[in-house]
Each structure stands twice: as C-alpha cells, then as structure tokens.
Design an enzyme around this catalytic site. Structure first.
Site, short mmCIF file in Angstrom:
data_model
loop_
_atom_site.label_atom_id
_atom_site.label_comp_id
_atom_site.label_asym_id
_atom_site.label_seq_id
_atom_site.Cartn_x
_atom_site.Cartn_y
_atom_site.Cartn_z
N ASP A 60 22.77 1.92 -1.89
CA ASP A 60 21.67 2.75 -1.42
C ASP A 60 22.19 3.45 -0.16
O ASP A 60 23.18 3.00 0.43
CB ASP A 60 20.48 1.84 -1.11
CG ASP A 60 19.34 2.60 -0.46
OD1 ASP A 60 18.98 3.67 -0.95
OD2 ASP A 60 18.82 2.11 0.56
N LEU A 61 21.57 4.55 0.23
CA LEU A 61 22.06 5.29 1.40
C LEU A 61 21.26 4.95 2.67
O LEU A 61 21.80 4.37 3.62
CB LEU A 61 21.96 6.80 1.12
CG LEU A 61 22.32 7.73 2.27
CD1 LEU A 61 23.79 7.62 2.65
CD2 LEU A 61 21.99 9.18 1.90
N ASP A 62 19.96 5.32 2.65
CA ASP A 62 19.12 5.15 3.83
C ASP A 62 18.91 3.66 4.12
O ASP A 62 18.34 2.94 3.30
CB ASP A 62 17.75 5.81 3.60
CG ASP A 62 17.86 7.33 3.43
OD1 ASP A 62 18.63 7.95 4.17
OD2 ASP A 62 17.14 7.88 2.57
N THR A 116 18.83 6.02 8.57
CA THR A 116 17.99 7.22 8.61
C THR A 116 16.51 6.88 8.61
O THR A 116 15.68 7.76 8.82
CB THR A 116 18.31 8.13 7.41
OG1 THR A 116 18.57 7.28 6.31
CG2 THR A 116 19.50 9.01 7.68
N LYS A 151 9.99 2.59 2.80
CA LYS A 151 11.43 2.42 2.55
C LYS A 151 11.72 2.37 1.05
O LYS A 151 11.14 1.58 0.33
CB LYS A 151 11.95 1.17 3.25
CG LYS A 151 12.02 1.36 4.75
CD LYS A 151 12.72 0.20 5.44
CE LYS A 151 12.74 0.45 6.94
NZ LYS A 151 13.20 -0.73 7.67
N SER A 197 20.70 6.75 -4.43
CA SER A 197 19.67 6.99 -3.40
C SER A 197 18.49 7.78 -3.95
O SER A 197 18.67 8.66 -4.80
CB SER A 197 20.30 7.78 -2.25
OG SER A 197 19.32 8.25 -1.36
N ALA A 198 17.31 7.48 -3.42
CA ALA A 198 16.10 8.24 -3.81
C ALA A 198 16.03 9.57 -3.08
O ALA A 198 15.20 10.42 -3.41
CB ALA A 198 14.87 7.41 -3.47
N LYS A 207 12.49 4.58 -7.54
CA LYS A 207 12.58 3.13 -7.45
C LYS A 207 11.14 2.60 -7.28
O LYS A 207 10.37 3.25 -6.58
CB LYS A 207 13.42 2.72 -6.23
CG LYS A 207 14.87 3.21 -6.28
CD LYS A 207 15.59 2.96 -4.96
CE LYS A 207 17.00 3.56 -4.97
NZ LYS A 207 17.71 3.43 -3.71
N GLU A 250 21.08 -2.94 -1.25
CA GLU A 250 19.77 -2.32 -0.99
C GLU A 250 19.07 -2.92 0.23
O GLU A 250 19.16 -4.11 0.46
CB GLU A 250 18.85 -2.60 -2.19
CG GLU A 250 18.60 -1.45 -3.11
CD GLU A 250 17.87 -0.27 -2.49
OE1 GLU A 250 17.27 -0.40 -1.41
OE2 GLU A 250 17.90 0.79 -3.10
N ASP A 251 18.37 -2.07 0.97
CA ASP A 251 17.63 -2.58 2.14
C ASP A 251 16.12 -2.58 1.91
O ASP A 251 15.37 -3.02 2.78
CB ASP A 251 17.90 -1.72 3.38
CG ASP A 251 17.25 -0.36 3.28
OD1 ASP A 251 17.40 0.29 2.22
OD2 ASP A 251 16.55 0.04 4.23
C1 BG6 Z 1 14.88 6.85 0.46
C2 BG6 Z 1 14.20 6.41 1.73
O1 BG6 Z 1 16.23 6.59 0.52
O2 BG6 Z 1 14.68 8.24 0.26
C3 BG6 Z 1 12.72 6.77 1.67
O3 BG6 Z 1 14.33 5.01 1.88
C4 BG6 Z 1 12.58 8.27 1.43
O4 BG6 Z 1 12.10 6.41 2.89
C5 BG6 Z 1 13.31 8.65 0.15
O5 BG6 Z 1 11.20 8.61 1.31
C6 BG6 Z 1 13.26 10.15 -0.13
O6 BG6 Z 1 13.98 10.83 0.85
P1 BG6 Z 1 14.04 12.41 1.03
O7 BG6 Z 1 15.21 12.59 1.96
O8 BG6 Z 1 14.27 13.01 -0.31
O9 BG6 Z 1 12.74 12.82 1.63
MG MG Z 2 17.19 2.27 1.71
#
Ligand code: BG6
Ligand code: MG
Length: 215
Positions: free
Chosen positions: A10-12, A18, A46, A115-116, A146, A170-171
C-alpha cells in the site's frame, strides 16, 4: 525456500505518511462546512476511496448533499491535498522502506504498489520511487475500493504470480481486509489493535530483513 514470489505495498501510510496531508485537507473542508473533524474520525478514512471518505466525513457532520455537490467538494479537497503533495521530497519515504525494497529486489522478489489513491503516480514521482516498482496499481486502475480485493488481485496478475505467493503490506483495516479477501498473507504496519485481521503486525520497516517473508 519461501513460497513468496511477490510483495504488494500500500502507499499511503506504508511507503509515505500522506495520511497527515489527507487529514489536513479533509479537516479544512469540514471547517468550511461548519464542523470539527478529529484525528479519531480520520482513522476511518484510511484505505478507503476519496468519495467514500467524503461520505464518512459528511456522516460525521450530519450533512447530506447531491452527487454533483459532493463531486465539487471532493475536487476541492483534492486540490488542497495536492498543495501538500507537490511539496513532498524523497526524505518523506518512511524509515527502512528503501532498504527493504532493495533487499527484496536483490533476492528476486517482485514488488508492486497497490493503492486506492488516484494521486499515487504523482506521489511516487515526488519521492523518487517512480521507477522502483515492477507494477503499479492505483485508484485509476482499480475501480473497486478496498476492502474489495481487486487492487491486490490486479497486482498479482500484472506480476504474473498467484495470490497465495504474495505478501501484502497495509496500514489500514480496509486494506488488510482487502488483502485477506484476495487470499494473500497480510503484514500490518501499525497497531495490532487496529489491524487485528492481519497475519502479523510490525511497527514499520526499520531494520526489517527479508526473513520477514520467509513463510
Ligand atoms: C488511500 C488513503 O491510500 O487513498 C485514503 O489511505 C484515500 O485515505 C485514498 O482516501 C484515495 O486517495 P486519493 O489520493 O485518490 O484522494
Ligand atoms: Mg494506507
């Protein structure tokens, strides 16, 4: 020999922190709408998509809007979020991450991002990791949020490995659930109380070796 052929990150909250920038931008939107948004509320955002995050935020504020209004709000929040992202530097890669990624690569383990976020590519560029991953699945490629397993299954598919040969890092609770729904081993990054469904939980990547994935 380990059965693990690939790791999906996962990224964030795993590669970079972030979540704090998402929080600042959502808090600003809540303030504009006339209510406070706490760090505890932010935990629920998250791992979930931008629009689902907005729905949760509006539920906290007890407000409802049309889809068109919500789309405008999500765009505004994203513009504020991008102001922070555009200032990110490689120093913001979380401790131990780069060493761990290099160690995996040198042992022939493939690595993907799952990542989402629709901003994932920009974030990777900002921190200089745009050429690091063998596959990048982001919120533009994976349309089901997710805990749907789609993002991780697409990752395995692009890397040409079976789900059972993958470890996900994953966090977020929604992300751990997505990894388990994909039939993958999941290592949580953070607190065991939040990530109770993970197979194992570690606080971060500092001093972590590839021993971790020798399952
Ligand atoms: C996820 C974050 O990685 O991305 C979420 O954990 C976030 O908090 C989601 O809402 C979507 O991100 P973005 O950058 O497309 O608004
Ligand atoms: Mg995350």
């Amino acid at each position: 020999m380990s059965k693990i052929k690939a790791c999906i990150f996962d990224l964030d909250g795993v590669i970079v922190d972030t979540a704090k920038y998402h929080y600042l931008a959502w808090k600003r939107l809540a303030k504009e709408l006339g209510f406070e948004f706490s760090p505890e509320h932010n935990e629920r955002l998250k791992g979930v998509s931008r629009m689902t995050s907005l729905d949760i935020l509006l539920e906290v504020g007890g407000l409802s809007f049309t889809l068109a209004e919500k789309e405008k709000m999500a765009t505004k929040k994203n513009e504020w979020y991008l102001e922070y992202i555009r200032r990110m530097t490689p120093e913001e890669i979380l401790p131990g991450v780069e060493d761990f990624l290099s160690a995996l690569k040198s042992q022939g383990v493939k690595i993907a991002l799952g990542s989402a976020s629709k901003n994932a590519l920009l974030i990777l560029e900002q921190v200089g990791l745009q050429f690091t991953f063998d596959a990048v699945i982001d919120g533009n490629k994976a349309l089901k949020a997710k805990p749907d397993p789609q993002v991780f299954l697409l990752g395995a598919q692009e890397l040409q490995v079976n789900p059972a040969e993958c470890v996900v890092f994953e966090d977020a609770a929604a992300g751990v659930q997505a990894a388990k729904n994909a039939g993958m081993y999941c290592i949580g990054i953070g607190s065991p109380s939040v990530l109770s469904l993970a197979d194992k939980v570690i606080p971060g990547f500092l001093n972590v070796t590839t021993e971790l994935i020798s399952l």
